[in-house]
Design an enzyme around this catalytic site. Structure first.
Site, PDB file in Angstrom:
ATOM      1  N   CYS A  18       0.775  -1.239   0.000  1.00 56.35           N
ATOM      2  CA  CYS A  18       0.000   0.000   0.000  1.00 56.35           C
ATOM      3  C   CYS A  18       0.809   1.293   0.000  1.00 56.35           C
ATOM      4  O   CYS A  18       0.814   2.042  -0.974  1.00 56.35           O
ATOM      5  CB  CYS A  18      -0.918   0.029   1.219  1.00 56.35           C
ATOM      6  SG  CYS A  18      -1.912  -1.440   1.454  1.00 56.35           S
TER       7      CYS A  18
ATOM      8  N   LYS B 158      -8.133   7.108   2.474  1.00 57.23           N
ATOM      9  CA  LYS B 158      -6.917   6.603   3.107  1.00 57.23           C
ATOM     10  C   LYS B 158      -5.692   7.444   2.755  1.00 57.23           C
ATOM     11  O   LYS B 158      -5.427   7.726   1.598  1.00 57.23           O
ATOM     12  CB  LYS B 158      -6.700   5.156   2.662  1.00 57.23           C
ATOM     13  CG  LYS B 158      -5.446   4.483   3.203  1.00 57.23           C
ATOM     14  CD  LYS B 158      -5.441   3.018   2.795  1.00 57.23           C
ATOM     15  CE  LYS B 158      -4.150   2.316   3.150  1.00 57.23           C
ATOM     16  NZ  LYS B 158      -4.203   0.865   2.827  1.00 57.23           N
TER      17      LYS B 158
ATOM     18  N   HIS C 118      -2.114   7.059   4.747  1.00 57.77           N
ATOM     19  CA  HIS C 118      -1.081   6.027   4.902  1.00 57.77           C
ATOM     20  C   HIS C 118       0.304   6.497   4.465  1.00 57.77           C
ATOM     21  O   HIS C 118       1.092   5.733   3.917  1.00 57.77           O
ATOM     22  CB  HIS C 118      -1.475   4.757   4.135  1.00 57.77           C
ATOM     23  CG  HIS C 118      -0.850   3.512   4.715  1.00 57.77           C
ATOM     24  ND1 HIS C 118      -0.838   2.311   4.046  1.00 57.77           N
ATOM     25  CD2 HIS C 118      -0.219   3.299   5.899  1.00 57.77           C
ATOM     26  CE1 HIS C 118      -0.224   1.406   4.783  1.00 57.77           C
ATOM     27  NE2 HIS C 118       0.154   1.978   5.917  1.00 57.77           N
TER      28      HIS C 118
ATOM     29  N   ASP D 198      -3.840   0.219  -5.573  1.00 58.47           N
ATOM     30  CA  ASP D 198      -2.502   0.495  -5.062  1.00 58.47           C
ATOM     31  C   ASP D 198      -1.554  -0.690  -5.195  1.00 58.47           C
ATOM     32  O   ASP D 198      -0.336  -0.546  -5.099  1.00 58.47           O
ATOM     33  CB  ASP D 198      -2.557   0.968  -3.604  1.00 58.47           C
ATOM     34  CG  ASP D 198      -3.225  -0.031  -2.672  1.00 58.47           C
ATOM     35  OD1 ASP D 198      -3.756  -1.057  -3.149  1.00 58.47           O
ATOM     36  OD2 ASP D 198      -3.233   0.213  -1.452  1.00 58.47           O
TER      37      ASP D 198
ATOM     38  N   LYS E 284      -0.773  -9.625  -3.685  1.00 60.00           N
ATOM     39  CA  LYS E 284      -0.164  -8.578  -2.877  1.00 60.00           C
ATOM     40  C   LYS E 284       1.046  -9.122  -2.120  1.00 60.00           C
ATOM     41  O   LYS E 284       1.012 -10.232  -1.599  1.00 60.00           O
ATOM     42  CB  LYS E 284      -1.202  -8.044  -1.895  1.00 60.00           C
ATOM     43  CG  LYS E 284      -0.689  -6.984  -0.930  1.00 60.00           C
ATOM     44  CD  LYS E 284      -1.784  -6.553   0.018  1.00 60.00           C
ATOM     45  CE  LYS E 284      -1.278  -5.522   1.028  1.00 60.00           C
ATOM     46  NZ  LYS E 284      -2.347  -5.072   1.940  1.00 60.00           N
TER      47      LYS E 284
END
Length: 444
Positions: free
Chosen positions: A56, A112, A114, A263, A279
């Site tokens: 991410c 978001k 982050h 992402d 991921k």
């Protein structure tokens, strides 16, 4: 550039952990995503779009700066978790929102962030004038907390002030974005970054509040199934449809650039066919992402085979807005508008990745992909071998050696992943390790 009514509005919609084939227009057959399918039909659907990272926050550094995330200390954490209070996006670094704001744009991030925590880091310190959302990596969709427990504070903010809202987070973000669009003046263009957490864990659909409140851990191993995941993606699709309908109702669709992407690749329940991996892995399923772009005023509907990556969006969107980049921080990405407008042919380019102390390495150059996982090295023809099964390193030794050296030369330009980074970051044990035995049998 002074603000004018002809400058395009920009809405950048980012999904979280959405798999390559999680949209029906990309191959999902278990459920439908009609709103995103319609967006694809009205604009550009990319077939070779990549995320800058398999996780991410690293990709988000690349998106907002237009540069490889490895130029910044915070971009090395992969993702930024345990040290988000210490390392993040430096407020002095130029960003897509800060450059557009300087050119007269209204800017907002809804969703978001982050990229580092308060008090040192935050959206309002890096070019956004309005923020509603979460600072960290994930929150529960109903309690809006990053962990289970009554004493745990919510990670939900308006600006830099914690707030409470009732409702499913995906829908809250859609409502907030719709309201913000309605408040914009036609006299000034805007940038809206709409960064959903869906379909990131916890695995909770919009009707699953009781499930949410009974979770013992919101982490991705707790609960979930394909049916719940489908509800989460369909909710995301409906939320995007709501925002696009608001844009249409305001008469802004024609000269608004809408981008939709993810992402990184999908996680536990995602569909990544015809790729393998997910991921945290530099296999195609971990870094190739569904990506759509609509701009009726200038771009005709098309399917684009241009290889592109997250960091391309800063130079591309600045060019579309007529805004000059900051010469002190040249982008590592490319402006792909000339290709999309037919002014330049689709061109080959070389892209690079590294992950977790360089235990994974990858380079994509034309049809060829160099990949290293632990001590196993591969060369794949990803145009014909989408599953990355046939290792051609011995059949194509010159190509293998060239890309291997190109990766080393590229890597030498960036901050190293030191023992200190590994110590402060997440556990160095990565999910891709479980693939090493399988990969070792692929023609080594």
């Amino acid at each position: 550039m002074s603000s004018t009514t002809t400058a395009p509005n920009i809405i950048f919609i980012l999904a979280d952990d959405l798999g390559w084939a999680d949209l029906s227009v990309y191959g999902q057959t278990d459920f439908q995503t009609p709103h995103l399918d319609a967006l694809a039909a009205q604009g550009v659907r990319f077939t070779q779009a990549y995320a800058n990272s398999a996780v991410c926050s690293a990709t988000r550094f690349a998106l907002i700066t237009g540069r490889y995330q490895y130029r910044l200390r915070g971009g090395l954490e992969e993702p930024l978790v345990r040290t988000a209070h210490k390392y993040g996006l430096p407020p002095e670094h130029p960003t897509l929102p800060s450059l557009l704001q300087g050119a007269g744009y209204e800017t907002a991030l809804i969703g978001k962030w982050h990229l580092g925590n308060l008090p040192t880091f935050g959206p309002l310190k890096s070019g956004y004038q309005h923020f509603f959302g979460n600072y960290g990596g994930a929150i529960d969709y109903f309690t809006h907390k990053p962990r289970v427990g009554e004493a745990v504070a919510r990670d939900l903010y308006e600006g830099e002030v914690p707030v409470e809202r009732v409702g499913y987070y995906t829908q809250l973000l859609a409502d907030e974005a719709s309201n913000w669009i309605r408040q914009q003046s036609a006299a000034k263009p805007f940038l809206l970054s709409l960064h959903f957490t869906a379909p990131h864990w916890p695995w909770v659909g919009p009707e699953d509040e009781a499930v949410s409140r009974n979770l013992t851990d919101i982490f991705h191993y707790d609960g979930g199934n394909l049916h719940t995941y489908a509800k989460m993606v369909r909710s995301l699709d409906a939320a995007v449809g709501q925002v696009l309908q608001t844009l249409q109702a305001q008469g802004l669709s024609d000269n608004t650039i809408v981008v939709f992407s993810s992402d990184n690749g999908g996680e536990r329940f995602a569909k990544t066919w015809p790729f393998t991996g997910q991921k945290t892995e530099l296999l195609e399923g971990g870094i190739r992402v569904p990506t759509l772009l609509r701009w009726p005023a200038r771009l005709k509907p098309q399917v684009s085979e241009q290889v592109t990556i997250t960091m391309d969006w800063l130079p591309t969107l600045l060019a579309a807005a007529g805004v000059a980049p900051d010469a002190r921080y040249p982008s590592d990405g490319e402006n792909i508008l000339p290709v999309l407008e037919g002014q330049a042919p689709v061109h080959e380019r070389t892209l690079f990745w590294r992950y977790k102390a360089q235990r994974q390495r990858a380079a994509r150059d034309g049809r060829w992909k160099y990949l290293k996982i632990n001590d196993n090295e591969f060369l794949f023809d990803v145009e014909t071998d989408t599953l990355e099964r046939a290792n051609l390193r011995h059949q194509q030794p010159a190509v293998f050696a060239r890309l291997r050296q190109a990766w080393a030369d590229w890597n030498a330009q960036f901050l190293p992943i030191t023992d200190e980074v590994i110590t402060h970051g997440l556990s160095p044990d990565i999910q891709a390790d479980r693939y090493a035995p399988d990969l070792a049998t692929r023609g080594m």
